[in-house]
Design an enzyme around this catalytic site. Structure first.
Site, PDB file in Angstrom:
ATOM      1  N   ASP A   1       5.118   7.116  -5.281  1.00 46.24           N
ATOM      2  CA  ASP A   1       5.411   8.233  -4.375  1.00 46.24           C
ATOM      3  C   ASP A   1       6.139   7.875  -3.091  1.00 46.24           C
ATOM      4  OD1 ASP A   1       3.112   6.994  -3.587  1.00 46.24           O
ATOM      5  OD2 ASP A   1       1.924   8.800  -3.355  1.00 46.24           O
TER       6      ASP A   1
ATOM      7  N   TYR B   1      -4.883  -5.465  -2.675  1.00 41.36           N
ATOM      8  CA  TYR B   1      -5.653  -4.484  -3.449  1.00 41.36           C
ATOM      9  C   TYR B   1      -5.031  -4.161  -4.804  1.00 41.36           C
ATOM     10  CZ  TYR B   1      -2.643  -0.563  -1.769  1.00 41.36           C
ATOM     11  OH  TYR B   1      -1.605   0.276  -1.497  1.00 41.36           O
TER      12      TYR B   1
ATOM     13  N   HIS C   1      -4.152   6.399  -1.362  1.00 44.94           N
ATOM     14  CA  HIS C   1      -4.725   5.432  -0.429  1.00 44.94           C
ATOM     15  C   HIS C   1      -6.184   5.732  -0.186  1.00 44.94           C
ATOM     16  CE1 HIS C   1      -0.854   3.705   0.295  1.00 44.94           C
ATOM     17  NE2 HIS C   1      -0.392   4.928   0.230  1.00 44.94           N
TER      18      HIS C   1
END
Lengths: 989, 285
Positions: free
Chosen positions: A299, A529, A269
């Site tokens: 993850d 994103y 991130h």
């Protein structure tokens, strides 16, 4: 002269006038012109026509014809092409297409070509107003974070305050849901997380990197002293020296070793923003360099991707589920909600700020009973109440099997649905009932594994089997928690199997906890994103679907076909080889392609270009990473980071990046796109934001975009990277690619900073997730995946699985490896490989540590750094001047170890030790300890990688082993430790 | 001190607070590094808690609950800090109690004057500081202080009421002041303080159930639980689907009670001593 030639002459003549006029009108443009003295020719390739522009001392002159020695030449194939592309309203597609076919070329040094291009682009943007004056010399800008959209009040170039956004009357209306005689409407404001409110302290953190630095004992032309990484200090250097050094090293390793020698990785991130995110500018830069990417494991999704996807498909969502209009369905029809390893009040779903909290308060208002299954009495349970069931970590799949056993033996499941919508049930039933292995998976059987009383399990199964139930599995459908245990794969597929028995998609029977599925307009296009921003990366992001065709740009493609699995970086670097399985969500089978490092004919990595400092806090057995840095396997390490923390302290050269408050970007609230398609259905309002450059970058820090551009110019790929567009230009290009221009002008958006995308009227809301599936109709939810070729029965008919149905027995696993004992085609109970069944280890380390995603930080963002967050009592505890990470343990376990509340303890196992402050609590049962992962602070008390960590990197303790061998999956939640009072003199382990 | 003027008051619902700490962080965002002349000097970068979220965990594993009490300056109607300050602290017409950063300089003693512990010593500025209710913002026309604006659950509200109106609101919403025994007439009003201050007796009732003839121990739903003392019934509860019951609202250290659990035609009597909240665990009937 032809008509086109005449037009071109006029255009070129007019350009000079325009440049001069703009400089007269706008001081910013006049200042821009003063930056460079330059002779520029704009000409036709054959030399038959052109004009020469002289930029000198801020003035611009020009004359017809080709004169002097141009520094930059802009060359067009024909006058017709030139006039088309020089028009003020040319389309970006025209320009990009012309460049790709060499109808237009730029000749000159990147530095000057890029400058010229940005200067010409500035003609269109200079003078626009950004932000709103709110009085007292304060301007209100807008920005976006991992925890919500914000107003940013700025005075005298300094951030005064950061607040949630309160909607105005002129903003779009808010939706309402009618349910059980009540009307539910969320408040007209955005919510934020604590870590969002901490941003001022992060921008002005004493740990900010304010200028480039070089390790004192690193000499690129002599002794590099890699053994001292993490301990030697740094000396300040200038940007030119830093950039030259990094560019030289990039060129050197390419020359010396060939393709593959450059490794780059980032955290999962970034600071928020579609252009600045790690899937955007970073990919465009490194694709143009040629690099070995760090392959991310999924993850936060592990068990869903490697497990659940095999039973219901949804690979594009990493195995998570559809999320449409379930808020309305739940409120109207559901009779019970089971939260299973689900703590949305801690993780805010993900990116969801606190918008879901108010909706969950409606659950209480309606009196809908809740059950919470979690080894920790989590924050969702604490706020909303209900039955708390606390299985031992990593035993959830035993609970799943026993619930199925009760349903099978007591007839408490939807037999018609199982018959029509699923396959393989009989096979699984044989196992559950014990006909396959002689062990019926009864409530009593599971009690021995889970510690959950058989009576409670039976009560749960009977309630669930007789009430229309929503299952909240993970913080959103799929996120975090039990999917990160050693058998998280089994838990996640168990969730699908249970829903398969109860009729997934029927009214009131679905997945979620009001965190997703608000009735916002999913059909208004604004990309998230994961759709790649400016990357142009059609392979590594979802850019190909919408962003690439709608935002014309040159594609970018990595020429190096090599990657390193993130969880194995130290082994790959130090041992020089490893294997991995990819996170390729295009199909269910994408994950089966074992890859090896190094790739055939490729170099091992020699240069590590790391973004940020997060791996110590977030990966497993993280002392490995520290030890890796201190070998000579990596010849050069550069870290581009905002703060001096974690891995950044192990670099040879540090490049200081700025925060998103100091650069331009554009984005939508909570919209990551891709793997959480339509993630904004977590929000009560869809809000698109121009992330204003609120303040100038602190110190000498620069935006990631600018750093990459500065390096690209040195590497001769400047135009390939930026296409001559500045960050603000890219924001405008991105804006044009969305549906925003149909709703709001760029000028208004630029000034106000945000736009609330109106919700659809009640009669046009999305169909409920999986209702189509339950009713045997073609798919009618607005989800583009699975790919057409993945449907067995035709496009939008059935699920992605081979049968098109929920598969209790997975056809993809049968095809791949039907005999894999770690992941058989049906869900079986495979005891955790690190837990009570690990007899010897368990005797030595009898405490089971759970380490879920943190509550008050976003991964390592906003932890440490003298952030405001450190003052939160449940985040860190100050002891003698240091803020210690917290480990929570049962008072009985504490007493047995002589541990007092608030005292310092050493949490340890064979992998390492972390010093924490103890919190004694009944929120965990005996034998269980709880501590969040994601400490930003790594502070070895002695030698890095070989001494107890005082910072709180709990992942020092967690196993590096994959959940199953044939995967690239974290199992951080399966971890055995012991706890003892900390003796400060005990520095070396 | 005028009790009839309209005064700003916090209304704080303990049951709605989830310890998200947005109030604490919004307060820091507003005050760290910012000087608000006439209202307050800057807050220290770290350590200040002008609104303190206090935690209370009750019971024992696995029958626990937890509550949080946001605790800012109570903006008392009769503030002892004002009385002790000799003019360095004042209560405005609108009820907001403010420390004058100049007049109070060096007055460390003022920290001790607040029975709620709301005053904190700013070592750098040598002055006592506390919650100002964001007076500088309310004066500019803001509708709420920063903590209230940032609260996502509605645990924090702000109202401007005179004493009579506050009393009526208190009666309608069952609000009460924190520690009225301090005698300061705090303006802040709390809801569900019992979640913080009272004790519970909880348990899980189980045993054989006629509906399931196997004879296995089952959770007993619908069992009647009666709490009594000296023959007087104080509270009753019915168990839920998991056999769980919780009788709340008992005073700390209130001594011994008798608990009768009746289910499936059987009953069991337990003697319970309440010092703090009691989780009886499984009560077999």
């Amino acid at each position: 002269m032809t008509f086109d030639s005449t037009k071109l002459s006029v255009l070129l003549y007019g350009l000079e006038k325009l440049l001069r006029l703009t400089a007269r009108r706008h001081p910013a443009f006049a200042a821009r012109l003063k930056q460079k003295d330059l002779v520029v020719q704009i000409r036709l390739r054959d030399g038959t026509q052109g004009r020469t522009f002289v930029f000198q001392g801020g003035a611009v002159t020009s004359r017809a014809g080709l004169h002097g020695e141009p520094r930059v030449t802009l060359s067009f194939e024909t006058a017709a092409i030139a006039t088309r592309l020089l028009r003020p309203r040319r389309t970006q597609l025209d320009l990009v297409s012309a460049a790709k076919t060499f109808q237009v070329e730029t000749i000159g040094a990147d530095e000057e070509v890029v400058w010229l291009s940005e200067t010409l682009n500035m003609l269109a943007t200079v003078g626009a107003e950004y932000g709103i004056e709110v009085g007292g010399g304060v301007r209100r800008f807008t920005s976006n974070t991992n925890g919500g959209v914000v107003f940013v009040h700025v005075k005298d170039g300094k951030i005064l305050r950061i607040t949630p956004i309160e909607l105005e009357d002129g903003d779009a209306p808010t939706w309402s849901v009618e349910a059980r005689g009540k009307t539910f409407t969320p408040p007209r404001k955005s919510t934020v997380n604590a870590h969002t409110l901490a941003w001022k302290s992060l921008v002005y953190s004493p740990d900010r990197l304010l200028y480039p630095m070089k390790r004192v004992d690193f000499d690129p032309d002599g002794e590099r002293n890699p053994q001292n990484r993490g301990t030697s200090g740094y000396v300040r250097i200038g940007w030119d020296e830093a950039l030259d050094l990094v560019a030289k090293e990039i060129q050197r390793v390419k020359r010396q070793y060939g393709p593959g020698a450059i490794l780059n990785g980032s955290g999962s991130h970034h600071t928020w923003g579609a252009l600045g995110y790690w899937l955007s500018a970073r990919l465009r830069f490194f694709n143009n360099v040629g690099w070995t990417p760090v392959a991310h494991n999924p993850d936060s999704w592990e068990g869903w991707y490697w497990g659940a996807a095999h039973h219901w498909g949804q690979s594009a969502r990493n195995g998570g589920g559809e999320t449409y209009n379930t808020v309305e369905d739940l409120l109207q029809n559901c009779e019970m909600v089971v939260f299973w390893s689900s703590d949305p009040e801690a993780t805010s779903g993900v990116y969801g700020a606190h918008d879901g909290t108010v909706r969950r308060q409606w659950l209480k208002e309606l009196g809908i009973p809740l059950v919470h299954i979690d080894p920790y009495f989590n924050h969702t349970a604490a706020l909303f109440g209900g039955k708390w069931i606390a299985p031992r970590p990593g035993t959830d799949s035993a609970m799943v099997l026993a619930i199925a056993h009760v349903w099978m033996t007591e007839g408490l499941y939807d037999k018609a649905y199982v018959a029509e919508r699923t396959v393989g049930f009989e096979k699984w039933q044989e196992y559950v009932l014990g006909r396959e292995d002689g062990v019926p998976k009864t409530p009593e059987w599971q009690e021995a594994e889970t510690g959950v009383p058989a009576k409670d399990l039976r009560a749960l199964a009977r309630e669930w089997g007789t009430k229309k139930t929503y299952l909240a599995a993970g913080g959103i459908i799929g996120f975090g928690g039990a999917c990160r245990t050693a058998n998280g794969i089994d838990w996640a597929r168990g969730m699908v199997c249970l829903m398969g028995m109860q009729g997934l998609g029927k009214p009131g029977v679905n997945m979620g906890c009001l965190q997703q599925g608000t009735p916002v307009d999913t059909r208004f296009f604004f990309p998230g994103y994961s759709e790649g921003g400016m990357s142009g990366d059609l392979a590594g992001t979802a850019a190909a679907v919408n962003v690439y065709p709608r935002m014309p740009m040159a594609p970018s493609m990595n020429s190096v076909q090599q990657m390193i699995p993130r969880l194995k970086i130290p082994e790959a670097v130090v041992d020089g080889e490893c294997e991995g399985y990819p996170t390729d969500p295009r199909t269910i089978e994408g994950q089966f392609f074992r890859f090896q490092y190094p790739s055939p004919g490729h170099s091992r990595v020699k240069l590590y270009y790391k973004y940020g400092g997060s791996h110590f806090g977030t990966m497993t057995e993280t002392d490995r990473f520290a030890r890796m840095y201190r070998t000579d396997a990596l010849e050069f390490v550069v870290n581009q980071s905002i703060w001096f923390e974690g891995e950044a302290k192990f670099a040879d050269v540090i490049l200081p990046a700025c925060t998103n408050f100091e650069r331009w970007d554009i984005s939508e609230l909570a919209n990551c796109g891709g793997y959480i398609h339509h993630a904004f259905t977590q929000m009560n309002h869809r809000i698109a934001v121009l992330q204003h450059k609120c303040i100038e970058p602190l110190g000498e820090s620069r935006s990631d975009f600018q750093i990459f551009l500065d390096l690209a110019k040195r590497l001769g790929i400047g135009m390939a990277f930026s296409e001559g567009s500045s960050e603000l230009d890219w924001c405008r290009r991105y804006f044009d690619a969305t549906d925003l221009p149909k709703a709001i002008s760029w000028e208004e958006f630029a000034k106000k900073g945000y736009y609330v995308i109106p919700p659809l009227p009640a009669n046009r809301r999305d169909p409920v997730s999986y209702r189509w599936f339950a009713e045997g109709r073609p798919k009618d939810t607005p989800e583009l995946t699975p790919l057409p070729g993945d449907y067995t029965h035709g496009f939008r008919n059935g699920l992605q699985t081979q049968s098109g149905k929920i598969e209790f027995e997975s056809s993809s696993l049968k095809r791949f490896d039907p005999d894999d004992p770690e992941r058989p085609p049906i869900l079986k109970y495979v005891p955790s490989w690190e837990g009570p069944h690990s007899t010897e280890l368990f005797a030595k380390y009898p405490l089971q540590l759970v380490s879920p995603h943190p509550r008050f930080t976003f991964h390592t963002q906003s932890d440490g750094k003298d952030s405001f967050v450190n003052d939160i009592k449940d985040h860190r505890i100050p002891v003698e001047g240091r803020d210690y990470w917290i480990v929570r343990l049962n008072p009985g376990d504490a007493k047995a170890r002589g541990v007092a509340d608030g005292s310092l303890v050493k949490v340890f196992n064979d992998r390492g030790a972390v010093v924490c402050a103890a919190k004694l609590t009944g929120r965990v049962g005996p034998g269980i300890v709880h501590s969040y992962e994601s400490s930003a602070v790594y502070e070895p008390s002695g030698e890095p990688g070989r001494s107890p960590d005082l910072g709180g990197c709990i992942n020092v303790l967690t196993p590096k082993r994959m959940q199953i061998q044939k995967s690239h999956s974290i199992a951080a939640m399966s971890c055995l430790v012991e706890i003892a009072p900390w003796v400060p003199s005990e520095v070396q382990q | 001190m005028n009790g009839t003027a309209k005064a700003w008051r916090f209304v704080i619902d303990v049951a709605r607070c989830e310890d998200c700490n947005n109030c604490l962080l919004a307060c820091k965002d507003e005050h760290v590094g910012n000087d608000w002349p006439g209202v307050t000097g800057p807050q220290p970068r770290r350590g200040a808690r002008w609104i303190d979220v206090v935690r209370k965990e009750r019971g024992q594993f696995p029958l626990v609950d937890v509550a949080y009490r946001p605790t800012p300056c109570q903006h008392c109607t009769d503030p002892p800090c004002v009385a002790a300050s000799g003019g360095a602290i004042r209560r405005r017409e609108d009820g907001i109690v403010l420390v004058d950063p100049q007049k109070a300089k060096g007055r460390r003693d003022l920290v001790e004057s607040c029975p709620y512990g709301a005053l904190e010593w700013n070592e750098e500025l040598q002055v006592a500081q506390k919650c100002t209710l964001c007076a500088h913002l309310l004066d500019q026309g803001w509708k709420e202080p920063r903590c209230v604006q940032a609260c996502p659950t509605g645990a924090l509200r702000i109202v401007r009421l005179d004493d009579g109106e506050a009393q009526r609101l208190g009666a309608a919403e069952r609000l009460e002041p924190l520690h009225p025994e301090h005698g300061t007439r705090p303006a802040a009003l709390y809801r569900n303080l019992a979640r913080f201050e009272a004790c519970f007796v909880a348990g899980s009732v189980a045993g054989p159930v006629a509906a399931f003839p196997s004879g296995a121990v089952e959770c007993i739903a619908g069992a009647t639980v009666t709490l009594s003392r000296a023959g007087q019934t104080l509270a009753t509860a019915t168990t839920d689907a998991f056999g769980d019951f919780k009788i709340d609202g008992l005073a700390e250290r209130s001594g011994r009670y008798s608990l009768v659990v009746a289910a499936e035609g059987r009953s069991r009597i337990l003697d319970v001593e309440v010092k703090e909240s009691v989780s009886l665990g499984v009560v077999l009937v």
